[in-house]
Motif scaffolding. Structure first.
Motif, mmCIF file in Angstrom:
data_model
loop_
_atom_site.group_PDB
_atom_site.id
_atom_site.type_symbol
_atom_site.label_atom_id
_atom_site.label_comp_id
_atom_site.label_asym_id
_atom_site.label_seq_id
_atom_site.Cartn_x
_atom_site.Cartn_y
_atom_site.Cartn_z
ATOM 1 N N GLY A 134 -14.269 1.538 0.983
ATOM 2 C CA GLY A 134 -14.660 2.519 -0.025
ATOM 3 C C GLY A 134 -13.822 3.780 -0.031
ATOM 4 N N LEU A 135 -12.732 3.798 0.738
ATOM 5 C CA LEU A 135 -11.926 5.018 0.814
ATOM 6 C C LEU A 135 -11.265 5.338 -0.528
ATOM 7 N N GLU A 136 -11.324 6.608 -0.916
ATOM 8 C CA GLU A 136 -10.568 7.059 -2.080
ATOM 9 C C GLU A 136 -9.452 8.021 -1.672
ATOM 10 N N PHE A 137 -9.521 8.572 -0.449
ATOM 11 C CA PHE A 137 -8.457 9.458 0.038
ATOM 12 C C PHE A 137 -8.208 9.182 1.505
ATOM 13 N N LEU A 138 -6.912 9.101 1.857
ATOM 14 C CA LEU A 138 -6.530 8.805 3.237
ATOM 15 C C LEU A 138 -5.373 9.723 3.627
ATOM 16 N N GLU A 139 -5.553 10.430 4.746
ATOM 17 C CA GLU A 139 -4.524 11.330 5.257
ATOM 18 C C GLU A 139 -4.170 10.914 6.677
ATOM 19 N N LEU A 140 -2.913 10.542 6.885
ATOM 20 C CA LEU A 140 -2.451 10.057 8.179
ATOM 21 C C LEU A 140 -1.074 10.608 8.481
ATOM 22 N N GLY A 141 -0.671 10.483 9.753
ATOM 23 C CA GLY A 141 0.686 10.818 10.144
ATOM 24 C C GLY A 141 1.642 9.687 9.816
ATOM 25 N N PRO A 142 2.943 9.924 9.909
ATOM 26 C CA PRO A 142 3.933 8.913 9.520
ATOM 27 C C PRO A 142 3.804 7.595 10.285
ATOM 28 N N GLN A 143 3.533 7.646 11.593
ATOM 29 C CA GLN A 143 3.471 6.406 12.366
ATOM 30 C C GLN A 143 2.301 5.529 11.946
ATOM 31 N N ASP A 144 1.150 6.137 11.675
ATOM 32 C CA ASP A 144 -0.003 5.346 11.237
ATOM 33 C C ASP A 144 0.228 4.765 9.848
ATOM 34 N N TRP A 145 0.858 5.535 8.976
ATOM 35 C CA TRP A 145 1.202 4.984 7.657
ATOM 36 C C TRP A 145 2.191 3.825 7.807
ATOM 37 N N ARG A 146 3.137 3.975 8.725
ATOM 38 C CA ARG A 146 4.110 2.909 8.931
ATOM 39 C C ARG A 146 3.409 1.619 9.339
ATOM 40 N N ALA A 147 2.423 1.740 10.214
ATOM 41 C CA ALA A 147 1.685 0.556 10.660
ATOM 42 C C ALA A 147 0.958 -0.108 9.498
ATOM 43 N N LEU A 148 0.319 0.683 8.643
ATOM 44 C CA LEU A 148 -0.395 0.119 7.502
ATOM 45 C C LEU A 148 0.563 -0.522 6.505
ATOM 46 N N LEU A 149 1.664 0.149 6.238
ATOM 47 C CA LEU A 149 2.627 -0.393 5.273
ATOM 48 C C LEU A 149 3.241 -1.692 5.767
ATOM 49 N N ASP A 150 3.623 -1.726 7.032
ATOM 50 C CA ASP A 150 4.247 -2.942 7.582
ATOM 51 C C ASP A 150 3.283 -4.113 7.587
ATOM 52 N N ALA A 151 2.000 -3.834 7.750
ATOM 53 C CA ALA A 151 0.991 -4.904 7.797
ATOM 54 C C ALA A 151 0.426 -5.229 6.411
ATOM 55 N N GLY A 152 0.866 -4.506 5.388
ATOM 56 C CA GLY A 152 0.301 -4.714 4.053
ATOM 57 C C GLY A 152 -1.175 -4.392 4.013
ATOM 58 N N ALA A 153 -1.576 -3.360 4.775
ATOM 59 C CA ALA A 153 -3.008 -3.068 4.948
ATOM 60 C C ALA A 153 -3.428 -1.745 4.333
#
Length: 468
Positions: free
Chosen positions: A397-416
């Motif tokens: 149900g998230l509409e806004f997500l704020e993370l640091g670069p490394q956590d975003w990298r993990a999500l992007l690489d996993a398609g998550a």
């Protein structure tokens, strides 16, 4: 979708940026050596963020603009170029070799990205065009059972105002009707009564400031003219996405004023001279009255303060005591850090809307306790505080997500990356190179087919650093 405006030729001219770059390089002169120097900053139409030291004025003298005249002149040169192409904000990063050879990268603009605050990094990424955070979408609950306060007395109100303002020019019924048509709402009788006494137009006072002051004293506020009344709905309370997403609104059962951001029933008729607005409230809280007077604070993003149960009470300066909620309830916005709530499990409850995980010295947190919570819409997590960033994919149900670069990298690489998002933020602290942050931001924008952050590369030479 607003079209992207490419940067104009004057902005693309390396010479436009040379004075700013020289100042930034000189500020790092003590670090200069055989290695390149990296500098970054942001310049907007009305302000800028540059890592430049400010000189200390001589003892006994205040700081003057001429103390930083070189900085002002350098920034003005860039701002003039920005104005020529209609650019509101440009951030940049540059790598400067010891011999002065420089590669300058300009970032922006993108209609899908808010400018950063005090940083060259991008602000919130607007993934869904025109989207606003949930509190800004929240409408007030209908006030079917509310009615005017017993103190409301139209005859007494008008009589008092005419005694205080015997020479005032009142609005005609046609002018009041025109205002109602413009606003799309019927004005309450007390407000009509006020404007029947004075329409509060500056020209009616023949530019006499004392008369204007007299009206303000008579009505106990800086009264707007009948032509300037407006409805304070949520759109009138601007807030940046990353800040607004951290808000939560609630109206307690014993509240006189609903805790919303704005309302189609808040009719602003004046101000207190300090930036706060006075409004007649036609959508009161459960313990309020239709037509009560509220103060919409300019330093708050939501809610309003009860001033009087009626306009009559306000004009006659009768005391009003707001009914306040005294009970303890779990917070809708939970801050987990070393100085507040100390675990995600402790923060979790069915009503939780916003989870902010800040600075933490212990073991990283699992998000398992908040998975499945029905109202969780915002997650902000400081770098290194999440045991497994991929757990975010289960927060559907998230509409806004704020993370640091490394956590975003993990999500992007996993398609998550959660597809429920309407906005996002890549947060980096300190002297972090904007280039990798912009690259991650563009990857996120691409998932929603949103306009990319434009990058323009300029090359030039600043000459060698002058030796002291």
């Amino acid at each position: 979708m607003a079209p992207q405006k490419p940067l104009g030729h004057s902005i693309r001219d390396f010479a436009t940026w040379q004075p700013v770059l020289r100042l930034l390089r000189d500020a790092k002169a003590d670090k200069a050596g055989a290695e390149p120097v990296r500098v970054a900053g942001r310049i907007g139409r009305s302000g800028w963020s540059l890592a430049l030291p400010r000189p200390v004025p001589p003892r006994g003298r205040a700081f003057r603009t001429e103390d930083i005249q070189d900085e002002l002149d350098a920034v003005k040169r860039v701002q003039t170029a920005m104005a020529e192409v209609g650019a509101d904000d440009v951030s940049f990063s540059a790598t400067i070799e010891p011999a002065g050879t420089t590669v300058l990268r300009l970032f922006g603009p993108s209609p899908a990205v808010e400018p950063g605050i005090g940083t060259p990094h991008p602000g919130a990424l607007i993934l869904v065009e025109g989207s606003v955070p949930e509190p800004w979408r929240r409408l007030p609950d209908p006030a079917h059972e509310a009615g005017p306060a017993l103190s409301s007395d139209l005859e007494s109100l008008e009589r008092t105002l005419r005694e205080r303002l015997p020479d005032a020019i009142g609005a005609t019924e046609e002018e009041i009707a025109a205002t109602e048509a413009r606003l799309g709402v019927s004005l309450p009788e007390e407000l009509k009564g006020l404007y029947r006494v004075t329409r509060a137009r500056w020209e009616d006072w023949a530019d006499d400031y004392k008369k204007a002051v007299g009206v303000s004293e008579a009505v106990r506020c800086e009264l707007s003219s009948v032509d300037d009344l407006y409805v304070a709905d949520a759109s009138t309370r601007h807030c940046r996405w990353e800040h607004a997403a951290m808000e939560a609104v609630v109206t307690r059962p014993d509240a006189a004023v609903q805790g919303v951001v704005g309302s189609p029933g808040w009719i602003v008729f004046g101000g207190n001279g300090g930036g706060d607005q006075l409004a007649v409230d036609l959508t009161p809280g459960p313990r309020g009255h239709t037509g009560q007077i509220i103060l919409i604070g300019h330093e708050e993003s939501a809610g309003a303060e009860l001033l009087a149960d009626s306009l009559t009470d306000w004009i006659l300066d009768r005391p009003t005591h707001e009914r306040r909620h005294r009970g303890e309830e779990p917070p809708l916005v939970a801050h987990v850090n070393h100085a507040s709530i100390r675990s995600v499990r402790e923060a979790a409850h069915p009503g939780l809307e916003v989870l902010s995980i800040g600075v933490w010295d212990g073991e990283p947190f699992s998000l398992a306790p908040v998975i499945g919570l029905p109202r969780l819409r915002t997650l902000a997590a400081y770098a290194g505080t999440l045991a497994d960033p991929l757990e975010i994919a289960e927060l559907t149900g998230l509409e806004f997500l704020e993370l640091g670069p490394q956590d975003w990298r993990a999500l992007l690489d996993a398609g998550a990356v959660p597809r429920s998002l309407s906005a996002a933020s890549v947060t980096a602290y300190g002297d972090h190179d904007p280039l990798p942050i912009v690259a991650i931001a563009n990857e996120i924008l691409a998932l929603w087919d949103r306009p990319q952050i434009i990058q323009t590369v300029l090359e030039g030479n600043l000459g060698p650093l002058a030796q002291a």
